[in-house]
Design a protein around this motif. Structure first.
Motif, mmCIF file in Angstrom:
data_model
loop_
_atom_site.group_PDB
_atom_site.id
_atom_site.type_symbol
_atom_site.label_atom_id
_atom_site.label_comp_id
_atom_site.label_asym_id
_atom_site.label_seq_id
_atom_site.Cartn_x
_atom_site.Cartn_y
_atom_site.Cartn_z
ATOM 1 N N ARG A 140 11.414 53.587 53.197
ATOM 2 C CA ARG A 140 10.581 54.421 51.987
ATOM 3 C C ARG A 140 10.748 54.877 50.721
ATOM 4 N NH1 ARG A 140 5.252 53.550 52.268
ATOM 5 N NH2 ARG A 140 4.385 55.742 52.187
ATOM 6 N N ARG A 141 12.340 55.730 50.788
ATOM 7 C CA ARG A 141 13.261 55.842 49.774
ATOM 8 C C ARG A 141 13.114 54.683 48.328
ATOM 9 N NH1 ARG A 141 18.597 58.213 51.753
ATOM 10 N NH2 ARG A 141 17.637 56.869 53.165
ATOM 11 N N VAL A 156 1.202 57.287 41.746
ATOM 12 C CA VAL A 156 0.452 57.504 42.974
ATOM 13 C C VAL A 156 1.242 57.213 44.219
ATOM 14 C CG1 VAL A 156 -1.363 57.034 44.040
ATOM 15 C CG2 VAL A 156 -1.700 56.640 41.685
ATOM 16 N N LEU A 157 1.539 58.249 44.621
ATOM 17 C CA LEU A 157 2.373 58.467 45.904
ATOM 18 C C LEU A 157 1.869 58.713 47.281
ATOM 19 C CD1 LEU A 157 5.870 59.967 44.566
ATOM 20 C CD2 LEU A 157 4.643 57.436 44.805
ATOM 21 N N ASP A 158 1.078 57.581 48.436
ATOM 22 C CA ASP A 158 0.253 57.601 49.835
ATOM 23 C C ASP A 158 1.289 58.278 50.924
ATOM 24 O OD1 ASP A 158 -1.161 57.890 51.516
ATOM 25 O OD2 ASP A 158 -2.262 55.758 51.077
ATOM 26 N N GLU A 159 1.730 59.274 50.992
ATOM 27 C CA GLU A 159 2.188 60.431 51.682
ATOM 28 C C GLU A 159 4.343 59.686 51.441
ATOM 29 O OE1 GLU A 159 1.566 60.283 56.063
ATOM 30 O OE2 GLU A 159 -0.926 60.093 55.705
ATOM 31 N N PRO A 160 4.705 60.059 50.360
ATOM 32 C CA PRO A 160 5.823 59.103 49.945
ATOM 33 C C PRO A 160 7.354 59.678 50.980
ATOM 34 C CG PRO A 160 5.036 60.698 48.963
ATOM 35 C CD PRO A 160 4.169 60.606 49.409
ATOM 36 N N THR A 161 6.892 61.196 51.904
ATOM 37 C CA THR A 161 7.728 61.767 52.567
ATOM 38 C C THR A 161 7.577 61.500 54.298
ATOM 39 O OG1 THR A 161 6.293 63.521 52.639
ATOM 40 C CG2 THR A 161 7.764 64.053 50.752
ATOM 41 N N ALA A 162 6.427 60.994 54.424
ATOM 42 C CA ALA A 162 6.437 60.217 55.992
ATOM 43 C C ALA A 162 7.523 60.008 56.195
ATOM 44 C CB ALA A 162 5.155 59.248 56.201
ATOM 45 N N GLY A 163 8.405 59.933 57.054
ATOM 46 C CA GLY A 163 9.170 59.538 58.089
ATOM 47 C C GLY A 163 10.441 59.979 56.727
ATOM 48 N N ASP A 165 14.104 62.873 56.937
ATOM 49 C CA ASP A 165 14.508 63.620 57.578
ATOM 50 C C ASP A 165 14.152 65.449 56.479
ATOM 51 O OD1 ASP A 165 16.618 63.937 56.033
ATOM 52 O OD2 ASP A 165 17.556 62.481 56.976
ATOM 53 N N PRO A 166 14.705 65.728 56.924
ATOM 54 C CA PRO A 166 14.871 67.034 55.365
ATOM 55 C C PRO A 166 15.426 66.961 54.336
ATOM 56 C CG PRO A 166 14.390 68.464 57.956
ATOM 57 C CD PRO A 166 14.832 66.344 57.990
ATOM 58 N N GLU A 167 16.989 66.262 54.361
ATOM 59 C CA GLU A 167 17.006 65.966 53.716
ATOM 60 C C GLU A 167 16.946 65.565 52.818
ATOM 61 O OE1 GLU A 167 21.283 64.877 54.454
ATOM 62 O OE2 GLU A 167 21.741 65.239 52.086
ATOM 63 N N GLU A 168 15.884 63.791 53.004
ATOM 64 C CA GLU A 168 15.635 63.449 51.613
ATOM 65 C C GLU A 168 14.442 63.445 51.614
ATOM 66 O OE1 GLU A 168 14.796 59.905 55.098
ATOM 67 O OE2 GLU A 168 17.430 60.044 55.345
ATOM 68 N N ARG A 169 13.833 64.257 52.243
ATOM 69 C CA ARG A 169 12.333 65.107 51.485
ATOM 70 C C ARG A 169 12.582 65.395 50.160
ATOM 71 N NH1 ARG A 169 10.168 66.005 57.086
ATOM 72 N NH2 ARG A 169 10.646 68.049 57.013
ATOM 73 N N VAL A 170 13.642 66.903 50.050
ATOM 74 C CA VAL A 170 13.975 67.480 49.800
ATOM 75 C C VAL A 170 14.249 66.759 48.292
ATOM 76 C CG1 VAL A 170 15.703 69.052 48.794
ATOM 77 C CG2 VAL A 170 14.408 69.379 50.817
ATOM 78 N N ARG A 171 15.074 66.240 48.401
ATOM 79 C CA ARG A 171 16.170 64.480 47.631
ATOM 80 C C ARG A 171 14.687 64.187 46.545
ATOM 81 N NH1 ARG A 171 19.972 62.507 50.507
ATOM 82 N NH2 ARG A 171 21.418 62.924 50.116
ATOM 83 N N LEU A 172 13.394 63.793 47.622
ATOM 84 C CA LEU A 172 12.717 62.919 46.595
ATOM 85 C C LEU A 172 11.508 64.344 46.030
ATOM 86 C CD1 LEU A 172 10.828 60.216 46.479
ATOM 87 C CD2 LEU A 172 9.667 60.696 48.248
ATOM 88 N N ARG A 173 11.132 65.140 46.702
ATOM 89 C CA ARG A 173 10.792 65.868 45.389
ATOM 90 C C ARG A 173 11.778 66.972 44.864
ATOM 91 N NH1 ARG A 173 10.666 70.420 50.878
ATOM 92 N NH2 ARG A 173 9.191 69.425 52.275
ATOM 93 N N THR A 174 12.928 66.971 44.519
ATOM 94 C CA THR A 174 13.338 66.948 43.796
ATOM 95 C C THR A 174 13.448 66.360 42.672
ATOM 96 O OG1 THR A 174 14.932 68.401 45.051
ATOM 97 C CG2 THR A 174 16.197 67.866 43.171
ATOM 98 N N LEU A 175 13.270 65.148 42.763
ATOM 99 C CA LEU A 175 13.381 64.127 42.055
ATOM 100 C C LEU A 175 12.023 63.755 40.609
ATOM 101 C CD1 LEU A 175 13.825 61.139 40.180
ATOM 102 C CD2 LEU A 175 13.140 59.665 42.763
ATOM 103 N N LEU A 176 10.954 64.026 42.227
ATOM 104 C CA LEU A 176 9.168 63.983 41.475
ATOM 105 C C LEU A 176 9.129 65.396 40.702
ATOM 106 C CD1 LEU A 176 7.180 62.710 44.637
ATOM 107 C CD2 LEU A 176 7.936 61.717 43.004
ATOM 108 N N HIS A 190 0.539 65.640 54.251
ATOM 109 C CA HIS A 190 0.412 65.757 55.202
ATOM 110 C C HIS A 190 1.565 67.144 55.807
ATOM 111 C CE1 HIS A 190 -2.312 63.454 57.621
ATOM 112 N NE2 HIS A 190 -2.077 62.445 57.687
ATOM 113 N N LEU A 191 1.894 67.573 55.294
ATOM 114 C CA LEU A 191 3.116 68.519 55.355
ATOM 115 C C LEU A 191 2.980 69.500 53.147
ATOM 116 C CD1 LEU A 191 6.393 66.378 55.523
ATOM 117 C CD2 LEU A 191 4.977 67.435 56.705
ATOM 118 N N LEU A 192 2.529 70.791 54.660
ATOM 119 C CA LEU A 192 2.035 72.437 53.450
ATOM 120 C C LEU A 192 3.638 72.482 53.138
ATOM 121 C CD1 LEU A 192 -0.137 73.832 55.366
ATOM 122 C CD2 LEU A 192 -1.026 72.287 53.510
#
Ligand SMILES: Nc1ncnc2c1ncn2[C@@H]1O[C@H](COP(=O)(O)OP(=O)(O)OP(=O)(O)O)[C@@H](O)[C@H]1O
Length: 250
Positions: A140-141, A156-163, A165-176, A190-192
């Motif tokens: 996914r990353r 345009v990213l369709d549910e990039p954080t799906a699947g 883990d929390p650390e990976e999600r934070v990394r992706l958000r930081t990059l965006l 889906h994640l608030l």
């Protein structure tokens, strides 16, 4: 990005119903329940689907025309909801290949951008392994990384954080959050927590209609306080209150 009176039907079933919206550079979080029409909307915004009713203009291109959809592709990074990555390629080779397709002729520049994305998305250990052997999160990353190759002006990213883990999600958000200020990023989730961390602006789609757009604070401000003891409602409570209102109105 300008969306006006946009509707879409699949075999006469209407899944988008007169969506209007306008937004500029920055990160827009697109929320909504399952089946609300988020993926359909993103496919229209990415020029993958042709708008048949209503208008979409992206980066000045009219996406009703084939020429407009083609022209957008030069400046677009898109991560679909479902991606199939070539199983025998490594993330590094794949990013290089995507860079080439996106019109980056200089191999050093492609290698530099790929390395930067690999590092920032925590893919260093997987970068030279076959993608078929990687975890779903690493794939996914890699999908998110390919969308960012070539520094597109619209992402345009369709549910990039799906699947992830929390650390990976934070990394992706930081990059965006660190992308160029001139870049328009639209992220469905889906994640608030994603929108809290990322989006100064959110849009909420429900049953094909845009039922909210604005800063997350406005969604919270409109929500009733859950009980007299609690303070300001949370974003979850604001979202739940909006969904209740949408159901009651039907
Ligand atoms: N290619 C298609 N053909 C027919 N119906 C479709 C197609 N794609 C989506 N749909 C239907 O359109 C509606 C909206 O789907 P869409 O995937 O756009 O919603 P979504 O908000 O992205 O949902 P989710 O959060 O579950 O991914 C759903 O009822 C879905 O079953």
């Amino acid at each position: 990005m300008v969306i006006a009176g946009l509707s879409h039907t699949y075999r006469r079933r209407r899944v988008l119903d007169g969506v209007d919206a306008a937004f500029g550079p920055g990160v827009l979080g697109l929320l909504g329940p399952n089946g609300a029409g988020k993926t359909t909307l993103l496919r229209l915004l990415a020029g993958v689907l042709r708008p048949r009713s209503g208008r979409v203009e992206a980066l000045g291109h009219d996406l009703r025309t084939r020429a407009g959809r083609r022209a957008l592709r030069r400046d677009l990074g898109y991560l679909p909801q479902e991606t199939r990555l070539p199983p025998d390629m490594s993330p590094r080779d794949f990013l290089d290949y995507i860079g080439l397709l996106k019109g980056m002729p200089d191999p050093r520049e492609r290698a530099h951008q790929a390395e930067d994305l690999i590092r920032r998305l925590g893919l260093a250990e997987e970068a030279d392994r076959r993608m078929g052997t990687l975890s779903a999160g690493a794939r996914r990353r890699t999908g998110a990384a390919q969308a960012l190759m070539g520094r597109p002006r619209l992402v345009v990213l369709d549910e990039p954080t799906a699947g992830l883990d929390p650390e990976e999600r934070v990394r992706l958000r930081t990059l965006l959050a660190s992308l160029d200020d001139a870049c328009t990023v639209i992220v469905s989730t889906h994640l608030l927590d994603d929108v809290k961390a990322l989006s100064p602006e959110i849009a909420v789609l429900a049953r094909g209609r845009m039922v909210f757009s604005g800063p997350p604070g406005d969604l919270v401000a409109d929500a009733p306080r859950p009980d007299a003891r609690s303070g300001r409602p949370s974003l979850e409570e604001g979202y739940a209150a909006l969904m209740r209102t949408v159901r009651e109105e039907e």
